[in-house]
Design a protein around this motif. Structure first.
Motif, PDB file in Angstrom:
ATOM      1  N   LEU A 198       0.826  -1.213   0.000  1.00 52.45           N
ATOM      2  CA  LEU A 198       0.000   0.000   0.000  1.00 52.45           C
ATOM      3  C   LEU A 198       0.855   1.257   0.000  1.00 52.45           C
ATOM      4  O   LEU A 198       0.561   2.237  -0.685  1.00 52.45           O
ATOM      5  CB  LEU A 198      -0.934  -0.011   1.209  1.00 52.45           C
ATOM      6  CG  LEU A 198      -2.129  -0.965   1.141  1.00 52.45           C
ATOM      7  CD1 LEU A 198      -2.891  -0.963   2.458  1.00 52.45           C
ATOM      8  CD2 LEU A 198      -3.059  -0.556  -0.006  1.00 52.45           C
ATOM      9  N   GLU A 199       1.930   1.218   0.783  1.00 53.23           N
ATOM     10  CA  GLU A 199       2.822   2.378   0.841  1.00 53.23           C
ATOM     11  C   GLU A 199       3.495   2.610  -0.504  1.00 53.23           C
ATOM     12  O   GLU A 199       3.674   3.757  -0.941  1.00 53.23           O
ATOM     13  CB  GLU A 199       3.873   2.154   1.925  1.00 53.23           C
ATOM     14  CG  GLU A 199       4.827   3.319   2.108  1.00 53.23           C
ATOM     15  CD  GLU A 199       5.875   3.054   3.181  1.00 53.23           C
ATOM     16  OE1 GLU A 199       6.793   3.890   3.334  1.00 53.23           O
ATOM     17  OE2 GLU A 199       5.775   1.999   3.847  1.00 53.23           O
ATOM     18  N   VAL A 207      -1.903   7.370  -9.555  1.00 55.36           N
ATOM     19  CA  VAL A 207      -2.792   6.534  -8.742  1.00 55.36           C
ATOM     20  C   VAL A 207      -3.661   7.436  -7.871  1.00 55.36           C
ATOM     21  O   VAL A 207      -3.150   8.305  -7.162  1.00 55.36           O
ATOM     22  CB  VAL A 207      -1.978   5.549  -7.874  1.00 55.36           C
ATOM     23  CG1 VAL A 207      -2.898   4.782  -6.927  1.00 55.36           C
ATOM     24  CG2 VAL A 207      -1.208   4.583  -8.760  1.00 55.36           C
ATOM     25  N   LEU A 208      -4.963   7.231  -7.926  1.00 58.68           N
ATOM     26  CA  LEU A 208      -5.885   8.055  -7.146  1.00 58.68           C
ATOM     27  C   LEU A 208      -5.816   7.693  -5.667  1.00 58.68           C
ATOM     28  O   LEU A 208      -5.727   6.520  -5.293  1.00 58.68           O
ATOM     29  CB  LEU A 208      -7.310   7.874  -7.663  1.00 58.68           C
ATOM     30  CG  LEU A 208      -7.593   8.363  -9.085  1.00 58.68           C
ATOM     31  CD1 LEU A 208      -9.047   8.124  -9.454  1.00 58.68           C
ATOM     32  CD2 LEU A 208      -7.241   9.840  -9.227  1.00 58.68           C
ATOM     33  N   MET A 209      -5.891   8.734  -4.835  1.00 60.40           N
ATOM     34  CA  MET A 209      -5.827   8.524  -3.396  1.00 60.40           C
ATOM     35  C   MET A 209      -7.012   9.130  -2.666  1.00 60.40           C
ATOM     36  O   MET A 209      -7.255   8.796  -1.501  1.00 60.40           O
ATOM     37  CB  MET A 209      -4.528   9.136  -2.846  1.00 60.40           C
ATOM     38  CG  MET A 209      -3.270   8.458  -3.344  1.00 60.40           C
ATOM     39  SD  MET A 209      -3.225   6.709  -2.909  1.00 60.40           S
ATOM     40  CE  MET A 209      -3.366   6.822  -1.131  1.00 60.40           C
ATOM     41  N   LYS A 212     -10.913   7.352  -4.858  1.00 59.36           N
ATOM     42  CA  LYS A 212     -10.740   5.900  -4.907  1.00 59.36           C
ATOM     43  C   LYS A 212      -9.370   5.560  -4.339  1.00 59.36           C
ATOM     44  O   LYS A 212      -8.363   6.066  -4.811  1.00 59.36           O
ATOM     45  CB  LYS A 212     -10.840   5.381  -6.345  1.00 59.36           C
ATOM     46  CG  LYS A 212     -12.126   5.758  -7.076  1.00 59.36           C
ATOM     47  CD  LYS A 212     -13.286   4.888  -6.646  1.00 59.36           C
ATOM     48  CE  LYS A 212     -14.507   5.168  -7.528  1.00 59.36           C
ATOM     49  NZ  LYS A 212     -15.652   4.307  -7.188  1.00 59.36           N
ATOM     50  N   THR A 213      -9.339   4.702  -3.332  1.00 65.01           N
ATOM     51  CA  THR A 213      -8.073   4.371  -2.682  1.00 65.01           C
ATOM     52  C   THR A 213      -7.614   2.975  -3.081  1.00 65.01           C
ATOM     53  O   THR A 213      -8.431   2.103  -3.378  1.00 65.01           O
ATOM     54  CB  THR A 213      -8.231   4.426  -1.152  1.00 65.01           C
ATOM     55  OG1 THR A 213      -9.280   3.525  -0.753  1.00 65.01           O
ATOM     56  CG2 THR A 213      -8.571   5.837  -0.698  1.00 65.01           C
ATOM     57  N   PRO A 214      -6.301   2.737  -3.102  1.00 62.72           N
ATOM     58  CA  PRO A 214      -5.779   1.396  -3.427  1.00 62.72           C
ATOM     59  C   PRO A 214      -6.190   0.375  -2.360  1.00 62.72           C
ATOM     60  O   PRO A 214      -6.361   0.707  -1.189  1.00 62.72           O
ATOM     61  CB  PRO A 214      -4.264   1.604  -3.456  1.00 62.72           C
ATOM     62  CG  PRO A 214      -4.068   3.072  -3.607  1.00 62.72           C
ATOM     63  CD  PRO A 214      -5.228   3.727  -2.931  1.00 62.72           C
TER      64      PRO A 214
END
Length: 283
Positions: A198-199, A207-209, A212-214
């Motif tokens: 994740l880090e 990458v969207l944070m 939308k989160t991973p």
């Protein structure tokens, strides 16, 4: 006698016919240029009002065809063929049926184009998959839709085919998710690995944070590895970084981070058992 026949020719009738033909050609040319000018004007106005290039282009083309058709009808009226045309239309039932059957595909694609223009399942620039063909929408015509595939091919798909088959739009709302699998060696510290992944994903540009989160979760207990599925979202409206480039950087970032942390990323492990304690022969 022959010279007298020449002078007895109906020059007034010929002159009237030439004037009619000249007037008809002038009207057709005038309507043709008028249709082109009005098409461009209408397209610009529609783009300002609806901000939809696909529908604006389609409506302007239809409007242009209507103007040209009106020009032909006016010419028929001038040259006196209105009654003839009406008679042909009234008495050509069988011919119309045969022609309509022969041009069934053209008419079907035309009607499908009208439905697509107003229903608008996609717009110019959207990434779609139509009947196994994936690419970016470039244009919607009266008969077909033009799509640019990732390898640079221009594919023209009949509009009827789009109506009859499932259509996947990857970019209609601006969000697209990508996934990939990471296999960890059994006995690893799985929770720490998830945190590291994740880090690492959060450091990848594109990458969207926020919206939308991973996510990382266990997807499978495979033969040789514990498989973690990594999912992240990209903004399809942001063309600064290509989606596949974001995915490539995400995979490289995750693998590099895990390798630096000492995690083994094994391939398939094959176990050989020898129950008779005999030497294994190899050829």
């Amino acid at each position: 006698m022959k010279s007298l026949d020449i002078f007895q020719t109906d020059w007034e009738g010929i002159e009237a016919l030439l004037k009619t033909i000249g007037l008809s050609l002038a009207i057709l040319l005038a309507f043709y240029f008028l249709a082109n000018v009005l098409q461009k004007f209408l397209r610009k106005r529609l783009l300002v009002r609806m901000d939809d290039p696909l529908l604006a282009n389609f409506l302007s083309v239809v409007f242009r065809l209507i103007i040209i058709l009106l020009g032909f009808l006016l010419v028929f009226r001038i040259i006196g063929l209105t009654g003839l045309v009406s008679g042909l239309l009234a008495g050509a039932g069988i011919t119309a049926f045969v022609i309509g059957f022969a041009l069934k595909d053209i008419g079907e694609n035309f009607l499908a184009g009208i439905l697509l223009a107003f229903k608008r399942p996609f717009k110019v620039g959207d990434t779609v998959d139509i009947n196994g063909i994936r690419g970016v929408v470039l244009n919607l015509n009266l008969r077909d839709t033009q799509i640019k595939t990732p390898d640079g091919k221009d594919v023209f798909i009949p509009n009827a085919t789009i109506i009859k088959n499932p259509l996947v739009n990857f970019t209609i709302d601006g969000f697209l998710r990508y996934d990939f699998i990471v296999g960890l060696d059994y006995g690893s510290d799985y929770q720490v690995a998830r945190a590291l992944i994740l880090e690492a994903i959060q450091k990848v540009p594109g990458v969207l944070m926020d919206t939308k989160t991973p996510k990382v979760w266990v997807s499978e207990l495979a033969e040789s590895t514990l498989n973690l599925q990594v999912a992240f979202w990209v903004d399809t409206f942001d063309r600064k970084i290509a989606d596949l480039e974001v995915k490539s950087q995400a995979i490289i970032q995750v693998l590099t981070t895990l390798e630096k942390a000492g995690y083994n990323l094994p391939a398939r492990v094959l176990e050989i058992k020898n129950y008779r304690d005999q030497p294994i022969k190899s050829s």
